[in-house]
Design an enzyme around this catalytic site. Structure first.
Site, PDB file in Angstrom:
ATOM      1  N   GLU A 227       0.814  -1.217   0.000  1.00  0.00           N
ATOM      2  CA  GLU A 227       0.000   0.000   0.000  1.00  0.00           C
ATOM      3  C   GLU A 227       0.854   1.277   0.000  1.00  0.00           C
ATOM      4  OE1 GLU A 227      -2.955  -0.401   3.095  1.00  0.00           O
ATOM      5  OE2 GLU A 227      -4.014  -1.940   1.952  1.00  0.00           O
TER       6      GLU A 227
ATOM      7  N   GLU B 137      -4.960  -8.507  -1.523  1.00  0.00           N
ATOM      8  CA  GLU B 137      -5.414  -8.279  -0.151  1.00  0.00           C
ATOM      9  C   GLU B 137      -6.845  -7.796  -0.092  1.00  0.00           C
ATOM     10  OE1 GLU B 137      -2.870  -6.068   2.621  1.00  0.00           O
ATOM     11  OE2 GLU B 137      -4.690  -5.293   3.576  1.00  0.00           O
TER      12      GLU B 137
END
Length: 481
Positions: free
Chosen positions: A230, A326
């Protein structure tokens, strides 16, 4: 009686394998939101229109001809975090053996894709760490590099998984490099200057080399990495690092890619590892580092997330692989959460899907104590560390409806008939042509009533059967005759 359970699991796996190889008759298996069905054998679909009785009806179609072939599946699984390792290792040895059989072999979910955290994530016990903290002091020679107890335990668990599942693909993702490599000098605690210090760009690349070598020494080959989990998520309460898109491309092209090759690793580098709402990010990485990057990793947390973004990306980059790496499961997410984040990406050119996370304790941990970590992330498996027992959650069964019946190498087929009403109820489906010629059709029903589904194939076949209320049903159809 663990030995009896293992024997039963092995027998069930052998029976299913025989069914696949025989390809003689259709099979059906179901898991339901209320737990009535848990990978349970149910009435198989029949050839022809069948008899719906008083049930609602639905029509699906698949193109099982070459014109309908899409991406090849590589696998399904979840994230192995420090929390996962800690709670798994709290089990008695025989229980852990049984659990790993249920996760990694065709006696259970048959997972073939695992993502693991490179050092700590938010799902780690305090304190946060990397593999070369060195008291916060610069360590350009990596004299202090060490996996530590937690990194070593992680590698050992992955090695056990690999021994049970030789086809396992392992992806590694870091939440932060060592603090001394960053402008702010810390792993977490601030968002100010939460960026890489490019004076240490070469050391940043070597950190991945050292990590790969260390895991290799424990018998674990890492198949792919992302350079930052991220990269657009900069938080103070957990390890993070902000990485710009062009910065990511340059680091891979100029530093990480060459360093891995120079060290003799053919480990793949996947771009991005973040949400679907900024597709320009992985496009920039691909444009700048195509020599080393041919795969994009996506997460599910964009507002109004739309997996169709993967199809749009595929249309612009038809030779680039994609994965959903994810999406969380929780006591607060719906029963079909894992089915949705597996189904949607598969429909849109993803080669696999990964849950966040594989295992937690009954309190959705352990996790860091800061304000950033996910405190309600529940694993596919929850462990009662006091009792030394485990429970397979509904999300495990929903993912296993795909992973158990869609083998590695299966080809996703174009299809129609998936639809969801504005109120949330609907039917979703995805189908594959498997290496042995059989076809797998996974059907999700979010209606509160059973639906009689009729499936037509481009090859001229018709199959029909009942899909239970609030359930996922998987049909394994024999090879076309």
């Amino acid at each position: 009686m663990p030995s009896l359970k293992l024997a039963l699991l092995a027998a069930a796996g052998a029976a299913f394998g025989a069914t696949l190889h025989a390809r003689a008759s259709p099979q059906a298996y179901a898991s339901s939101g209320d737990g009535t069905y848990k990978l349970s054998p149910v009435a198989a679909p029949v050839r022809g229109a069948g008899s719906p009785g008083s049930n609602s009806t639905w029509k699906l179609s698949i193109n099982d001809q070459s014109s309908g072939y899409k991406q090849t599946v590589n696998g399904f699984g979840a994230a192995v975090t420090d929390a996962t390792v800690a709670v798994f290792n709290a089990l008695p040895a025989d229980k852990l053996t049984t659990l790993l059989q249920e996760l990694m072999t065709d006696a259970g979910a048959n997972f073939k894709l695992m993502r693991h955290t490179i050092a700590s994530s938010d799902l780690s016990a305090d304190p946060a760490y990397t593999y070369d903290d060195n008291g916060g002091n610069v360590d350009t020679s990596f004299s202090s590099f060490n996996l530590g107890d937690r990194g070593t335990a992680m590698a050992e668990l992955l090695a056990k998984m690999k021994s049970l599942q030789p086809d396992l693909t392992i992806l590694g993702s870091p939440w932060s490099p060592p603090g001394w490599m960053k402008l702010n000098g810390v792993i977490d605690g601030t968002t100010v200057n939460n960026n890489l210090n490019h004076a240490y760009a070469s050391q940043f690349a070597q950190y991945f080399v050292k990590y790969l070598q260390a895991y290799q020494s424990h018998g674990v080959t890492i198949d792919a990495i992302t350079i930052q989990n991220e990269p657009l998520n900069s938080q103070a309460g957990m390890p993070t690092m902000y990485v710009y898109a062009d910065e990511s491309g340059n680091l891979i092209q100029q530093n990480v890619g060459p360093a891995l090759r120079a060290a003799g690793f053919n480990t793949a580098i996947w771009a991005y590892d973040h949400n679907t709402d900024v597709p320009s990010y992985p496009q920039t990485v691909l444009n700048e580092a195509s020599e080393y990057v041919n795969t994009v990793a996506w997460h599910c947390y964009a507002p109004n997330n739309n997996w169709g973004a993967l199809t749009t990306f595929h249309n612009s980059n038809p030779n680039v692989d994609q994965y959903m790496t994810e999406c969380w499961t929780s006591t607060t997410t719906a029963w079909n959460q894992a089915a949705d984040f597996t189904m949607g990406p598969l429909q849109n050119w993803a080669k696999g899907a990964l849950a966040w996370t594989l295992g937690t304790d009954k309190s959705e941990g352990p996790h860091l104590s800061g304000s950033g970590p996910c405190t309600t992330c529940r694993g596919l498996v929850t462990i009662d560390t006091s009792a030394g027992t485990y429970n397979l959650e509904v999300d495990y069964y929903m993912m296993a409806q795909f992973s158990k019946f869609i083998p590695k190498g299966a080809i996703v087929l174009d299809g129609s008939g998936s639809y969801t009403y504005s109120g949330g109820g609907g039917i979703q489906s995805v189908a594959t042509l498997n290496p042995d010629g059989s076809r797998t059709v996974v059907i999700e029903n979010t209606f509160g009533n059973a639906v009689y589904v009729t499936l037509t194939t481009a090859g001229g076949e018709t199959w029909s059967g009942l899909v239970y209320a609030n359930s996922v049903v998987t049909w394994v159809l024999p090879a076309a005759s």
